[in-house]
Design an enzyme around this catalytic site. Structure first.
Site, PDB file in Angstrom:
ATOM      1  CB  SER A 126      -0.877   0.011   1.257  1.00 50.88           C
ATOM      2  OG  SER A 126      -1.488   1.108   1.372  1.00 50.88           O
ATOM      3  CE1 TYR A 151      -4.394  -2.079   4.320  1.00 51.47           C
ATOM      4  CE2 TYR A 151      -3.775   0.326   4.116  1.00 51.47           C
ATOM      5  CZ  TYR A 151      -3.934  -1.048   3.577  1.00 51.47           C
ATOM      6  OH  TYR A 151      -3.718  -1.122   2.372  1.00 51.47           O
ATOM      7  CE  LYS A 155      -1.751  -4.162   2.837  1.00 51.38           C
ATOM      8  NZ  LYS A 155      -1.761  -5.179   1.864  1.00 51.38           N
TER       9      LYS A 155
END
Length: 161
Positions: A126, A151, A155
């Protein structure tokens, strides 16, 4: 020899698109999806478009025994890992769920791949891993060092693995 790619995903649009692109390039594609963000009708739709029903396993890619079964039944050459929780805002409210799912899915896949001698792995990361210090547009050789959400941090951790 036909190359076999395992695609793990939880987004109906990505499953359909990636499957069709890979089949066009003569890859044998195996799909693993827990259907948390899709319905099994996507497999029917792929069959209608492609003229062949994809090999499909409904399961969570954190399920090591299930993944072992998939690898035992198919000679998998490579894995494309798109699966994971993806909502930045939700991750702030459920950080442990995001860390558990997003990191465990990668570790489980890599462990099973290692057991079966599969060495090719594509991870869908991402842009959130590049943080605010890196100038836009982001480039893959920029350091992946920052994030502003669980989140994003999941990643970043996966990038380091």
């Amino acid at each position: 020899m036909e190359n076999t790619i395992l695609v793990v995903e939880d987004d109906v649009k990505i499953i359909q698109t990636i499957y069709l692109i890979l089949k066009e390039q003569n890859y044998n594609v195996i799909i693993v999806d827990d259907l948390s963000n899709a319905k099994e009708e996507v497999i029917d739709r792929i069959e209608t478009i492609a003229g062949i029903r994809p090999a499909f396993y409904e399961m969570d890619c954190c399920d090591k025994a299930g993944l072992r079964n998939v690898f035992a039944n198919h000679q998998i050459d490579s894995v494309i890992h798109f699966a994971g929780y993806k909502a930045v805002g939700e991750s702030v409210g459920k950080p442990l769920a995001y860390y558990r799912n997003n990191i465990d899915s990668t570790l489980t896949l890599l462990e099973v791949m290692e057991e079966y001698g599969c060495k090719k792995f594509v991870f869908s990361s991402s842009a959130t891993v590049y943080g605010p210090e890196n100038p836009y547009p982001y480039k893959e050789d920029m350091p992946a060092i920052q994030s502003s959400s669980p989140y994003g941090w999941s990643k970043v951790m996966n990038e380091r693995i």
